[in-house]
Scaffold this motif. Structure first.
Motif, short mmCIF file in Angstrom:
data_model
loop_
_atom_site.label_atom_id
_atom_site.label_comp_id
_atom_site.label_asym_id
_atom_site.label_seq_id
_atom_site.Cartn_x
_atom_site.Cartn_y
_atom_site.Cartn_z
N ALA A 101 0.83 -1.21 0.00
CA ALA A 101 0.00 0.00 0.00
C ALA A 101 0.87 1.26 0.00
N TYR A 102 1.96 1.22 0.78
CA TYR A 102 2.85 2.37 0.83
C TYR A 102 3.53 2.60 -0.51
N ILE A 103 3.99 1.52 -1.15
CA ILE A 103 4.65 1.65 -2.45
C ILE A 103 3.66 2.17 -3.50
N GLN A 104 2.41 1.70 -3.43
CA GLN A 104 1.40 2.20 -4.36
C GLN A 104 1.19 3.69 -4.19
N SER A 105 1.17 4.16 -2.92
CA SER A 105 1.01 5.59 -2.66
C SER A 105 2.18 6.38 -3.23
N ILE A 106 3.40 5.88 -3.00
CA ILE A 106 4.58 6.57 -3.53
C ILE A 106 4.56 6.58 -5.06
N ARG A 107 4.12 5.46 -5.67
CA ARG A 107 4.05 5.40 -7.13
C ARG A 107 3.06 6.44 -7.66
N LYS A 108 1.93 6.61 -6.96
CA LYS A 108 0.95 7.61 -7.39
C LYS A 108 1.49 9.02 -7.24
N VAL A 109 2.29 9.24 -6.19
CA VAL A 109 2.91 10.55 -6.02
C VAL A 109 3.86 10.84 -7.18
N LEU A 110 4.60 9.80 -7.59
CA LEU A 110 5.56 9.98 -8.68
C LEU A 110 4.87 10.25 -10.01
N THR A 111 3.83 9.51 -10.29
CA THR A 111 3.17 9.61 -11.60
C THR A 111 2.08 10.65 -11.64
N GLY A 112 1.63 11.10 -10.46
CA GLY A 112 0.53 12.06 -10.43
C GLY A 112 -0.81 11.43 -10.74
N ASP A 113 -0.87 10.11 -10.75
CA ASP A 113 -2.11 9.40 -11.05
C ASP A 113 -2.91 9.24 -9.76
N LEU A 114 -3.58 10.30 -9.34
CA LEU A 114 -4.31 10.31 -8.08
C LEU A 114 -5.80 10.33 -8.35
N GLU A 115 -6.53 9.60 -7.53
CA GLU A 115 -7.98 9.52 -7.68
C GLU A 115 -8.65 10.57 -6.80
N TYR A 116 -9.69 11.17 -7.35
CA TYR A 116 -10.48 12.11 -6.56
C TYR A 116 -11.44 11.33 -5.69
N ALA A 117 -11.42 11.57 -4.42
CA ALA A 117 -12.41 10.99 -3.52
C ALA A 117 -13.57 11.95 -3.42
N LYS A 118 -14.71 11.44 -2.98
CA LYS A 118 -15.91 12.28 -2.95
C LYS A 118 -15.81 13.39 -1.92
N PHE A 119 -15.18 13.07 -0.77
CA PHE A 119 -15.11 14.07 0.28
C PHE A 119 -13.66 14.47 0.59
N VAL A 209 15.97 9.72 2.60
CA VAL A 209 15.60 9.64 1.19
C VAL A 209 15.03 8.25 0.92
N ILE A 210 13.76 8.21 0.48
CA ILE A 210 13.13 6.94 0.18
C ILE A 210 13.04 6.68 -1.33
N PHE A 211 13.34 7.70 -2.12
CA PHE A 211 13.38 7.52 -3.58
C PHE A 211 14.27 8.59 -4.16
N ALA A 212 15.17 8.20 -5.02
CA ALA A 212 16.04 9.14 -5.73
C ALA A 212 16.45 8.46 -7.04
N ASP A 213 15.70 8.80 -8.12
CA ASP A 213 15.97 8.11 -9.38
C ASP A 213 15.31 8.87 -10.53
N TRP A 214 15.52 8.34 -11.72
CA TRP A 214 14.98 8.94 -12.94
C TRP A 214 13.63 8.31 -13.27
N THR A 215 12.66 9.15 -13.68
CA THR A 215 11.38 8.68 -14.20
C THR A 215 11.14 9.35 -15.55
N ILE A 231 6.07 14.09 3.95
CA ILE A 231 6.81 13.55 2.81
C ILE A 231 6.93 14.67 1.79
N SER A 232 8.16 15.00 1.41
CA SER A 232 8.40 16.06 0.43
C SER A 232 8.89 15.43 -0.87
N VAL A 233 8.42 16.01 -2.00
CA VAL A 233 8.72 15.47 -3.33
C VAL A 233 9.30 16.59 -4.18
#
Length: 289
Positions: A101-119, A209-215, A231-233
């Protein structure tokens, strides 16, 4: 009837007729041992012996470690080890799910693929779209009383009771002009700051540092996890001066500004700030200009 009685008498006579068991020396025919027996005695002794053998065998199987040597019975140590392994596997499974779950969250932060929740529209994790009861949203008497007390303190005791809304002071990663502000409605969960090329980018707080790489989309990216839950990006950097796993201090240079990645439109810093899974407007805590 007489025949049956005769048969019974014969059987009784055979059972209780005394017989002599003699052990002789084969050479001298000297009597070594003798014993008087009846068929009834032999039957009783054999029955008792069989019962004793059954009892002893059952006791050994049920109450002694010798049962481990009997095929079909599992070892006590084997059962203990199996139980410990089952508990460890459950713990590892739970830890694995949290890490995924944590890796999925970090992946979404990297790609900007975030879902809008209703509230909770700024959350990484979409909230369940369940109907909200308006009665539950109404403040209680205790809430109303607390609100009145806070209003009175804010009105008449500005200098005695006032407290800063933000208890954490963040170091500016860069100083420059903001070209695009934080706008969750447009799925822009960051602040874009225009900079000269190779401007040093600094860490806003100490952390790891939990991620430092090229995307491909955002170029060189650094993600830092801080001790207070932030968490700062930092995206689109020209080059990185830290690696994954490094510990950084507040104000330490972690990258140089650039324009890398397919989504970059010029030399700038794309800076995101997250707190416990929720995106935050960085300008609340940081003065960029």
């Amino acid at each position: 009837m007489s025949e049956k009685r005769l048969k019974r008498k014969k059987i009784k006579k055979k059972l209780f007729t005394k017989n002599r068991l003699v052990i002789l020396n084969e050479d001298t025919f000297e009597e070594i041992f003798s014993l008087r027996l009846t068929l009834m005695n032999v039957f009783v002794v054999a029955t008792i012996g069989a019962l004793l053998i059954i009892f002893v065998t059952t006791y050994i199987i049920a109450f002694t470690p010798l049962r481990e040597f009997i095929p079909g019975y599992a070892s006590t140590q084997l059962k203990k080890d199996a139980t410990e392994l089952a508990l460890k596997s459950d713990s590892l499974s739970a830890a694995l799910k949290k890490n995924e779950a944590y890796i999925q969250s970090i992946r979404k932060v990297l790609t900007g693929d975030l879902e809008y929740a209703k509230f909770n529209k700024d959350s990484i994790i979409a909230a369940a779209s369940e109907p909200i009861n308006e009665e539950e949203l109404k403040p209680s008497k205790a809430d109303l009383k607390l609100r009145e007390e806070v209003e009175r303190e804010d009105k008449y005791n500005l200098f005695e009771k006032a407290r800063p809304k933000a208890g954490t002071v963040l170091f500016p990663p860069v100083k420059g002009m903001i070209t695009e502000r934080y706008n969750p409605q447009k799925k822009h969960y960051a602040v874009d700051v225009a900079l000269p090329k190779n401007t040093p980018i600094k860490s806003i707080l100490s952390g790891k540092v939990i991620f430092a790489d090229w995307t491909s989309n955002t170029g060189n990216v650094v993600i830092i996890r801080h001790n207070n839950g932030f968490i700062s990006v930092y995206k689109h950097a020209a080059s990185l001066t830290v690696a994954q796993g490094d510990a950084v201090r507040t104000g330490e240079v972690i990258a140089l500004a650039g324009s890398t990645g397919q989504e970059s439109t010029g030399v700038h810093l794309h800076f995101e700030l997250w707190k416990e899974g929720y995106s935050i407007d960085p300008t609340i805590f940081i003065e960029f200009e």
